[in-house]
Design an enzyme around this catalytic site. Structure first.
Site, PDB file in Angstrom:
ATOM      1  N   HIS A  18      10.308  55.372 141.756  1.00 44.25           N
ATOM      2  CA  HIS A  18      10.864  54.342 140.875  1.00 44.25           C
ATOM      3  C   HIS A  18       9.730  53.577 140.178  1.00 44.25           C
ATOM      4  O   HIS A  18       9.796  53.313 138.979  1.00 44.25           O
ATOM      5  CB  HIS A  18      11.704  53.338 141.689  1.00 44.25           C
ATOM      6  N   LYS A  42      27.677  53.921 147.840  1.00 42.68           N
ATOM      7  CA  LYS A  42      26.591  53.980 148.832  1.00 42.68           C
ATOM      8  C   LYS A  42      26.583  52.700 149.656  1.00 42.68           C
ATOM      9  O   LYS A  42      26.721  51.612 149.120  1.00 42.68           O
ATOM     10  CB  LYS A  42      25.230  54.105 148.121  1.00 42.68           C
ATOM     11  N   SER A 130      15.420  57.763 147.759  1.00 44.19           N
ATOM     12  CA  SER A 130      15.560  56.661 148.706  1.00 44.19           C
ATOM     13  C   SER A 130      16.244  57.155 149.981  1.00 44.19           C
ATOM     14  O   SER A 130      15.879  56.749 151.090  1.00 44.19           O
ATOM     15  CB  SER A 130      16.375  55.529 148.078  1.00 44.19           C
TER      16      SER A 130
HETATM   17  P1  ADP Z   1      21.410  55.172 141.584  1.00 43.81           P
HETATM   18  O1  ADP Z   1      22.254  54.911 142.802  1.00 43.81           O
HETATM   19  O2  ADP Z   1      21.813  54.352 140.404  1.00 43.81           O
HETATM   20  O3  ADP Z   1      21.212  56.612 141.246  1.00 43.81           O
HETATM   21  P2  ADP Z   1      18.671  55.169 142.574  1.00 43.81           P
HETATM   22  O4  ADP Z   1      17.914  53.992 143.086  1.00 43.81           O
HETATM   23  O5  ADP Z   1      18.944  56.273 143.511  1.00 43.81           O
HETATM   24  O6  ADP Z   1      19.998  54.532 141.975  1.00 43.81           O
HETATM   25  O7  ADP Z   1      17.952  55.759 141.301  1.00 43.81           O
HETATM   26  C1  ADP Z   1      17.760  55.008 140.141  1.00 43.81           C
HETATM   27  C2  ADP Z   1      17.175  55.905 139.057  1.00 43.81           C
HETATM   28  O8  ADP Z   1      15.866  56.293 139.437  1.00 43.81           O
HETATM   29  C3  ADP Z   1      17.977  57.199 138.846  1.00 43.81           C
HETATM   30  O9  ADP Z   1      17.996  57.513 137.464  1.00 43.81           O
HETATM   31  C4  ADP Z   1      17.186  58.236 139.594  1.00 43.81           C
HETATM   32  O10 ADP Z   1      17.337  59.517 139.046  1.00 43.81           O
HETATM   33  C5  ADP Z   1      15.761  57.704 139.404  1.00 43.81           C
HETATM   34  N1  ADP Z   1      14.874  58.137 140.463  1.00 43.81           N
HETATM   35  C6  ADP Z   1      15.100  58.117 141.798  1.00 43.81           C
HETATM   36  N2  ADP Z   1      14.049  58.610 142.467  1.00 43.81           N
HETATM   37  C7  ADP Z   1      13.133  58.966 141.539  1.00 43.81           C
HETATM   38  C8  ADP Z   1      11.839  59.572 141.588  1.00 43.81           C
HETATM   39  N3  ADP Z   1      11.306  59.954 142.728  1.00 43.81           N
HETATM   40  N4  ADP Z   1      11.186  59.759 140.428  1.00 43.81           N
HETATM   41  C9  ADP Z   1      11.760  59.419 139.254  1.00 43.81           C
HETATM   42  N5  ADP Z   1      12.977  58.881 139.126  1.00 43.81           N
HETATM   43  C10 ADP Z   1      13.655  58.644 140.257  1.00 43.81           C
END
Ligand code: ADP
Length: 169
Positions: A18, A42, A130
């Site tokens: 992130h 979630k 995550s």
């Molecule tokens: P959500 O529940 O909205 O998907 P996340 O926190 O899982 O929230 O992810 C937020 C955004 O960050 C999403 O677009 C996801 O694809 C992106 N993301 C998650 N992990 C990574 C990573 N390792 N590298 C780049 N983008 C990521």
């Protein structure tokens, strides 16, 4: 014209993947607002307030990045409220691509003026999520190289505390 980008996510917890995305978005756009959203499907480990504090500290070296707790509102409505014309999301693999394009299509239908920009995950973080972090950390795995250090500390504390939460006071 100032371009404000909104980066919404559940960030449970906020990982180096992130952080990498926010850092790159901060180069592309004048302002980036990281919005901590409530994902209804979630069950979160961290509260919204905890996430807000952790992400604020983890991004403090990025001057054009701010962090907010999103109200219970559609993401596009929140973007419009903030004057953001761009939604930034990340794509790690084809599964993400399919999920993200569905969301982007829906958001385009709801608010055509808000543009979704999908950034490819950096290859060193492509496998990082995550949920995987939580799973590994829960069994004592060292995830310190994959998280901002304040998030790593908070995760350790949270998991150490969890064992006691179900005990009667
Ligand atoms: P959500 O529940 O909205 O998907 P996340 O926190 O899982 O929230 O992810 C937020 C955004 O960050 C999403 O677009 C996801 O694809 C992106 N993301 C998650 N992990 C990574 C990573 N390792 N590298 C780049 N983008 C990521």
């Amino acid at each position: 014209m100032t371009t404000i980008a909104l980066f919404p996510g559940s960030f449970d917890p906020f990982t180096n993947g992130h952080l990498n995305l926010v850092t790159r978005a901060a180069v592309l756009f004048d302002q980036v607002i990281v919005a901590v959203m409530t994902n209804t499907s979630k069950k979160p480990l961290f509260t919204g307030e905890e996430k807000l504090a952790l992400i604020t500290a983890a991004t403090q070296s990025l001057p054009n990045v701010t962090v907010t707790a999103a109200p219970q509102l559609l993401t596009v409505a929140y973007a419009q409220q903030l004057g953001a014309t761009v939604l930034v999301r990340g794509v790690r693999d084809t599964k993400d691509f399919s999920y993200e394009t569905d969301i982007a299509d829906m958001n385009q239908t709801l608010a055509p003026a808000v543009e979704t920009v999908l950034l490819l995950a950096d290859k060193q973080y492509r496998y990082l999520s995550s949920s995987l972090i939580k799973e590994v950390a829960q069994f004592g795995g060292d995830v310190s190289s994959l998280l901002p250090s304040n998030v790593n500390d908070a995760l350790k504390q949270k998991l150490a505390g969890d064992g006691h939460e179900t005990q009667p006071q």
